[in-house]
Design a protein around this motif. Structure first.
Motif, PDB file in Angstrom:
ATOM      1  N   UNK A  32       0.827  -1.209   0.000  1.00 27.82           N
ATOM      2  CA  UNK A  32       0.000   0.000   0.000  1.00 27.82           C
ATOM      3  C   UNK A  32       0.866   1.266   0.000  1.00 27.82           C
ATOM      4  N   UNK A  33       1.953   1.235   0.742  1.00 25.92           N
ATOM      5  CA  UNK A  33       2.872   2.389   0.761  1.00 25.92           C
ATOM      6  C   UNK A  33       3.507   2.588  -0.614  1.00 25.92           C
ATOM      7  N   UNK A  34       3.956   1.485  -1.222  1.00 18.33           N
ATOM      8  CA  UNK A  34       4.561   1.582  -2.556  1.00 18.33           C
ATOM      9  C   UNK A  34       3.544   2.027  -3.598  1.00 18.33           C
ATOM     10  N   UNK A  35       2.317   1.516  -3.498  1.00 17.05           N
ATOM     11  CA  UNK A  35       1.260   1.908  -4.432  1.00 17.05           C
ATOM     12  C   UNK A  35       0.957   3.399  -4.303  1.00 17.05           C
ATOM     13  N   UNK A  36       0.805   3.872  -3.074  1.00 17.22           N
ATOM     14  CA  UNK A  36       0.530   5.301  -2.855  1.00 17.22           C
ATOM     15  C   UNK A  36       1.671   6.156  -3.392  1.00 17.22           C
ATOM     16  N   UNK A  37       2.906   5.728  -3.141  1.00 13.51           N
ATOM     17  CA  UNK A  37       4.070   6.461  -3.640  1.00 13.51           C
ATOM     18  C   UNK A  37       4.058   6.534  -5.166  1.00 13.51           C
ATOM     19  N   UNK A  38       3.739   5.422  -5.808  1.00 15.77           N
ATOM     20  CA  UNK A  38       3.691   5.384  -7.268  1.00 15.77           C
ATOM     21  C   UNK A  38       2.560   6.214  -7.845  1.00 15.77           C
ATOM     22  N   UNK A  39       1.375   6.117  -7.243  1.00 14.77           N
ATOM     23  CA  UNK A  39       0.214   6.871  -7.748  1.00 14.77           C
ATOM     24  C   UNK A  39       0.453   8.374  -7.625  1.00 14.77           C
ATOM     25  N   UNK A  40       0.971   8.810  -6.487  1.00 10.31           N
ATOM     26  CA  UNK A  40       1.233  10.245  -6.310  1.00 10.31           C
ATOM     27  C   UNK A  40       2.370  10.695  -7.223  1.00 10.31           C
ATOM     28  N   UNK A  41       3.370   9.841  -7.431  1.00  7.45           N
ATOM     29  CA  UNK A  41       4.452  10.176  -8.368  1.00  7.45           C
ATOM     30  C   UNK A  41       3.933  10.358  -9.782  1.00  7.45           C
ATOM     31  N   UNK A  42       3.062   9.449 -10.205  1.00  7.33           N
ATOM     32  CA  UNK A  42       2.456   9.568 -11.536  1.00  7.33           C
ATOM     33  C   UNK A  42       1.585  10.821 -11.612  1.00  7.33           C
ATOM     34  N   UNK A  43       0.816  11.082 -10.569  1.00  2.00           N
ATOM     35  CA  UNK A  43      -0.058  12.262 -10.554  1.00  2.00           C
ATOM     36  C   UNK A  43       0.744  13.552 -10.645  1.00  2.00           C
TER      37      UNK A  43
END
Length: 160
Positions: A32-43
């Motif tokens: 979940x931490x990695x997913x959130x990091x990736x989603x915000x990075x893409x955003x």
């Protein structure tokens, strides 16, 4: 750095805090931490440059980073069965590439390795040095990503 950069850095710090705390406590980086990091990075990449090209390059950076590091991890295992990179660390670096690109994520890995080695040597008089001992790598990865991201934002480039 623009105002948007400060907002992105604030979000990045908020995303990195649980990575550091959880990895220190449990020796793992949750998906979940990695997913959130990736989603915000893409955003944040798309907010900076809202084009399909940005989407393609950013997602492509994630795919290339994952394949490169997964291949390296596989090769390391073939050379020395004790050598390994944790899957949480690998997913963290993949998510980091959405912030700083493929080159940036490799720089994150180098900075994190140097920081982890420095911390190990600094603590050696009290803990001793066991080179094969697994240690949480998340705090060093978080440090590396923060340094590279700040550098990228100061230079004004969308990625390294």
């Amino acid at each position: 750095m623009a105002g948007l950069d400060f907002i992105a850095l604030g979000l990045l710090v908020l995303l990195l805090l649980p990575v550091v705390v959880i990895d220190l406590r449990e020796s793992r980086i949750p998906n979940l931490c990695n997913l959130a990091l990736g989603v915000v990075g893409l955003a944040q990449a798309l907010v900076r440059s809202p084009t399909l090209q940005t989407l393609g390059f950013t997602v492509g950076a994630g795919v290339v980073t994952f394949l490169l590091l997964a291949g390296t991890a596989w090769l390391m295992q073939k050379i020395d069965r004790h050598a390994r990179i944790g899957w949480g660390d690998l997913k963290f670096l993949t998510a980091a590439s959405l912030w700083v690109g493929v080159q940036g994520s490799l720089i994150v890995l180098v900075l994190a390795s140097v920081a982890a080695l420095a911390a190990t040597l600094a603590l050696a008089p009290w803990r001793g040095v066991k080179w094969r001992e697994m240690r949480p790598f998340g705090p060093a990865l978080a440090f590396g990503l923060l340094v590279v991201t700040v550098t990228v934002f100061i230079r004004g480039a969308p990625g390294v």
